[in-house]
Design an enzyme around this catalytic site. Structure first.
Site, PDB file in Angstrom:
ATOM      1  CG  LEU A   1     123.000 -33.119  42.669  1.00 18.23           C
ATOM      2  CD1 LEU A   1     122.946 -34.461  41.942  1.00 18.23           C
ATOM      3  CD2 LEU A   1     124.446 -32.651  42.817  1.00 18.23           C
TER       4      LEU A   1
ATOM      5  N   GLY B   1     117.600 -24.190  40.335  1.00 18.06           N
ATOM      6  CA  GLY B   1     116.581 -23.525  39.522  1.00 18.06           C
ATOM      7  C   GLY B   1     115.361 -23.207  40.379  1.00 18.06           C
TER       8      GLY B   1
ATOM      9  N   GLY C   1     115.248 -26.097  43.129  1.00 19.31           N
ATOM     10  CA  GLY C   1     116.498 -26.119  43.895  1.00 19.31           C
ATOM     11  C   GLY C   1     116.735 -24.821  44.656  1.00 19.31           C
TER      12      GLY C   1
ATOM     13  CB  ILE D   1      99.515 -33.213  46.923  1.00 17.96           C
ATOM     14  CG1 ILE D   1      98.937 -31.957  46.303  1.00 17.96           C
ATOM     15  CG2 ILE D   1      98.418 -34.044  47.559  1.00 17.96           C
ATOM     16  CD1 ILE D   1      97.987 -32.226  45.146  1.00 17.96           C
TER      17      ILE D   1
ATOM     18  CE  LYS E   1     104.041 -34.238  37.739  1.00 16.65           C
ATOM     19  NZ  LYS E   1     103.465 -32.937  37.409  1.00 16.65           N
TER      20      LYS E   1
HETATM   21  N1  LIG Z   1     108.885 -26.533  38.804  1.00 15.32           N
HETATM   22  C1  LIG Z   1     107.964 -27.327  39.357  1.00 15.32           C
HETATM   23  O1  LIG Z   1     106.850 -26.888  39.681  1.00 15.32           O
HETATM   24  C2  LIG Z   1     108.271 -28.747  39.639  1.00 15.32           C
HETATM   25  C3  LIG Z   1     109.401 -29.357  39.186  1.00 15.32           C
HETATM   26  N2  LIG Z   1     109.652 -30.674  39.450  1.00 15.32           N
HETATM   27  C4  LIG Z   1     110.878 -31.306  38.999  1.00 15.32           C
HETATM   28  O2  LIG Z   1     111.973 -30.710  39.675  1.00 15.32           O
HETATM   29  C5  LIG Z   1     113.116 -30.747  38.842  1.00 15.32           C
HETATM   30  C6  LIG Z   1     113.647 -29.334  38.690  1.00 15.32           C
HETATM   31  O3  LIG Z   1     112.653 -28.538  38.101  1.00 15.32           O
HETATM   32  P1  LIG Z   1     112.782 -26.957  38.057  1.00 15.32           P
HETATM   33  O4  LIG Z   1     113.497 -26.470  39.261  1.00 15.32           O
HETATM   34  O5  LIG Z   1     111.440 -26.455  37.751  1.00 15.32           O
HETATM   35  O6  LIG Z   1     113.713 -26.767  36.778  1.00 15.32           O
HETATM   36  P2  LIG Z   1     114.677 -25.556  36.450  1.00 15.32           P
HETATM   37  O7  LIG Z   1     114.989 -25.661  34.995  1.00 15.32           O
HETATM   38  O8  LIG Z   1     114.154 -24.287  36.998  1.00 15.32           O
HETATM   39  O9  LIG Z   1     115.983 -25.934  37.301  1.00 15.32           O
HETATM   40  C7  LIG Z   1     116.906 -26.913  36.954  1.00 15.32           C
HETATM   41  C8  LIG Z   1     118.286 -26.310  37.218  1.00 15.32           C
HETATM   42  O10 LIG Z   1     119.259 -27.324  37.080  1.00 15.32           O
HETATM   43  C9  LIG Z   1     120.367 -26.747  36.432  1.00 15.32           C
HETATM   44  N3  LIG Z   1     121.180 -27.811  35.822  1.00 15.32           N
HETATM   45  C10 LIG Z   1     120.921 -28.465  34.673  1.00 15.32           C
HETATM   46  N4  LIG Z   1     121.911 -29.356  34.445  1.00 15.32           N
HETATM   47  C11 LIG Z   1     122.777 -29.250  35.472  1.00 15.32           C
HETATM   48  C12 LIG Z   1     123.976 -29.914  35.809  1.00 15.32           C
HETATM   49  N5  LIG Z   1     124.490 -30.846  35.013  1.00 15.32           N
HETATM   50  N6  LIG Z   1     124.609 -29.569  36.953  1.00 15.32           N
HETATM   51  C13 LIG Z   1     124.092 -28.612  37.751  1.00 15.32           C
HETATM   52  N7  LIG Z   1     122.954 -27.931  37.491  1.00 15.32           N
HETATM   53  C14 LIG Z   1     122.293 -28.274  36.356  1.00 15.32           C
HETATM   54  C15 LIG Z   1     119.789 -25.768  35.443  1.00 15.32           C
HETATM   55  O11 LIG Z   1     120.740 -24.790  35.077  1.00 15.32           O
HETATM   56  C16 LIG Z   1     118.633 -25.186  36.247  1.00 15.32           C
HETATM   57  O12 LIG Z   1     119.015 -24.053  36.986  1.00 15.32           O
HETATM   58  C17 LIG Z   1     112.676 -31.407  37.538  1.00 15.32           C
HETATM   59  O13 LIG Z   1     112.917 -32.791  37.610  1.00 15.32           O
HETATM   60  C18 LIG Z   1     111.174 -31.162  37.523  1.00 15.32           C
HETATM   61  O14 LIG Z   1     110.474 -32.101  36.758  1.00 15.32           O
HETATM   62  C19 LIG Z   1     108.782 -31.435  40.196  1.00 15.32           C
HETATM   63  C20 LIG Z   1     107.642 -30.889  40.672  1.00 15.32           C
HETATM   64  C21 LIG Z   1     107.271 -29.522  40.404  1.00 15.32           C
HETATM   65  N1  LIG Z   2     105.579 -28.966  35.101  1.00 14.65           N
HETATM   66  C1  LIG Z   2     104.942 -29.652  36.170  1.00 14.65           C
HETATM   67  C2  LIG Z   2     105.627 -29.313  37.451  1.00 14.65           C
HETATM   68  C3  LIG Z   2     105.276 -30.224  38.521  1.00 14.65           C
HETATM   69  O1  LIG Z   2     105.432 -31.427  38.476  1.00 14.65           O
HETATM   70  C4  LIG Z   2     103.478 -29.218  36.251  1.00 14.65           C
HETATM   71  O2  LIG Z   2     103.114 -28.262  35.559  1.00 14.65           O
HETATM   72  O3  LIG Z   2     102.730 -29.860  36.980  1.00 14.65           O
HETATM   73 NA    NA Z   3     103.719 -35.000  46.092  1.00 12.71          NA
END
Ligand SMILES: NC(=O)C1=CN([C@@H]2O[C@H](COP(=O)(O)OP(=O)(O)OC[C@H]3O[C@@H](n4cnc5c(N)ncnc54)[C@H](O)[C@@H]3O)[C@@H](O)[C@H]2O)C=CC1
Ligand SMILES: N[C@@H](CC=O)C(=O)O
Ligand code: NA
Length: 434
Positions: free
Chosen positions: A12, A15, A18, A138, A207
């Protein structure tokens, strides 16, 4: 060669995280199959908008769908990386009700409503894994949940938000402005979809809630966490820290005492000699203190697509192995049910910069404000401020306290503000790590 049927994986979100999960799952398909004991077959990738060119991910374009509701009903493992509360929560619950194990990186959701998800997973006999939700790549949650399950954790202290660490690091080392540094962190894929969650400390607070829940076997939600972000940190604060041979970091601090559990997120000065001071860019580092183990330190990339995907893939392997071999990972453990303390009860130190009149008796008045709240002063430094012609002489007083309760320290600052000799309180920052 395994004879187990392929396990169906639904993703799901495509981005930052994903997209990296889809690409790495495809690139390492053979290794993953060998490690799990069954091939992992991506059966669909839910996206918000169809028709975008995603050829860089190397997956069959026919897998993309905008119908996430339907997708979660035909998977053995559902990987939620869309973020936010809804529809992520409903999709996870639907997946669990349809018998899928779930892997998520969604700390916001876990901190808001984790117990509902853990209960649903337990009721339906499936796994809910979330290593990526705290400190990205980590390995931290599994050590807390499993390796330290026989010990008593007393403290978890660290840098758990990559974006704010990146911003503070750039402000300290390159003199970059706040807004520019946030933009850079966004472009590098570290920031949340709305970077307010990072800079206002909500992400780190979520967190901290997850860490405290695991560490202390007690339910701690995001709203139980005292939170201050970095938006009020000025270039002058960073410079003041530098003068003290310290740096400003956004810290998450989870502590257990005889009275209960205290969980807080705020900027603090830490000495440059402290290991956390050397944590640069978007790296994260977390200290864990446990009765028998002593001090442990975890360090690595806490944000970014590939590092976060690494943790997600590890969880996918873990839950898929359970599908093949049977069994489940540990569920929620909240038996200790310790009281949650307020910020006023937290023990900390303050660095206070005051603009005062430069005349006799000023130091005595200032010192009496500290004494009135039983706060002991560690150091006082005075710098004369060149006055304008005809104006009273002024000085800058920089005071660092010994440890006291946050309530006593903040009452002291309130009292200082009322003194005639204090023309202004320039800044107040907590001091940790010495
Ligand atoms: N970017 C990072 O470094 C980290 C992110 N996370 C977590 O991972 C998750 C994703 O983060 P990112 O990939 O950075 O965010 P992102 O904004 O790049 O990706 C999320 C994707 O989900 C899509 N989306 C939103 N609603 C949707 C729906 N109803 N159905 C299908 N697709 C949908 C969006 O269009 C977007 O492409 C979040 O919970 C974030 O907190 C956790 C650790 C690190
Ligand atoms: N936005 C978060 C992404 C990881 O959890 C961060 O900057 O640490
Ligand atoms: Na971790």
């Amino acid at each position: 060669m395994s004879t187990h049927r392929p396990l169906r994986v639904a993703l799901l979100g495509a981005g930052v995280v994903g997209g990296a999960v889809a690409r790495l799952l495809t690139e390492h398909a053979d290794d993953m199959a060998a490690r799990v004991g069954a091939p992992l077959e991506i059966v669909g990738i839910a996206v918000r908008r169809a028709g975008r060119d995603r050829s860089d991910l190397g997956v069959d374009p026919a897998l993309f769908t905008t119908d996430a509701d339907e997708l979660v009903t035909r998977a053995d493992v559902v990987v939620e990386v869309i973020g936010g509360i809804e529809p992520a929560r409903s999709l996870i619950l639907r997946a669990i009700e349809h018998g899928a194990s779930v892997v998520t990186a969604n700390k916001a959701l876990l901190a808001e409503d984790g117990p509902t998800l853990y209960a649903a997973a337990a009721e339906n006999g499936v796994d809910l894994y979330y290593e990526a939700a705290v400190a990205g790549a980590i390995p931290l949650l599994r050590p807390l949940r499993e390796s330290l399950a026989g010990d008593e954790v007393t403290r978890v202290l660290g840098i758990v938000n990559g974006t704010t660490n990146y911003v503070l690091d750039k402000m300290d080392t390159t003199g970059a402005g706040f807004a520019d540094a946030v933009e850079q962190a966004q472009a590098l894929g570290y920031a949340e979809a709305d970077p307010t969650a990072d800079v206002e400390g909500f992400d780190a607070a979520a967190k901290a809630a997850i860490l405290a829940s695991l560490a202390f076997h007690t339910r701690v939600s995001g709203t139980d966490v005292y939170r201050e972000g970095i938006t009020e940190v000025t270039a002058a604060d960073v410079a003041a820290a530098r003068e003290m041979d310290a740096v400003v970091k956004l810290l998450a601090i989870c502590e257990r005492s005889d009275r209960g559990v205290s969980v807080r997120v705020h900027p603090a000065m830490i000495p440059r000699t402290h290991p956390l001071a050397g944590v640069r860019e978007a790296f994260n580092a977390v200290f864990v203190e446990a009765d028998a183990a002593g001090q442990l330190m975890f360090y690595g990339k806490g944000a970014g697509g590939d590092p976060t995907a690494s943790a997600v893939l590890g969880d996918i392997v873990a839950v898929a192995r359970h599908r093949v071999g049977g069994g489940l990972g540990p569920g929620e453990s909240s038996y200790a049910d310790l009281p949650i303390l307020t910020m006023g009860d937290a023990m900390t130190r303050y660095h206070i910069s005051l603009d005062v009149e430069d005349r006799s008796g000023v130091l005595a008045q200032v010192a009496s404000a500290f004494a009135a709240h039983d706060v002991s002063i560690e150091t006082v430094r005075q710098q004369l401020v060149p006055g304008e012609a005809g104006q009273a002489a002024r000085a800058n007083l920089i005071i660092v306290t010994h440890t006291a309760t946050d309530a006593a320290l903040s009452s002291t600052v309130e009292r200082l503000r009322t003194l005639d000799v204090v023309r202004g309180v320039n800044s107040v920052m907590r001091v940790e790590g010495s």
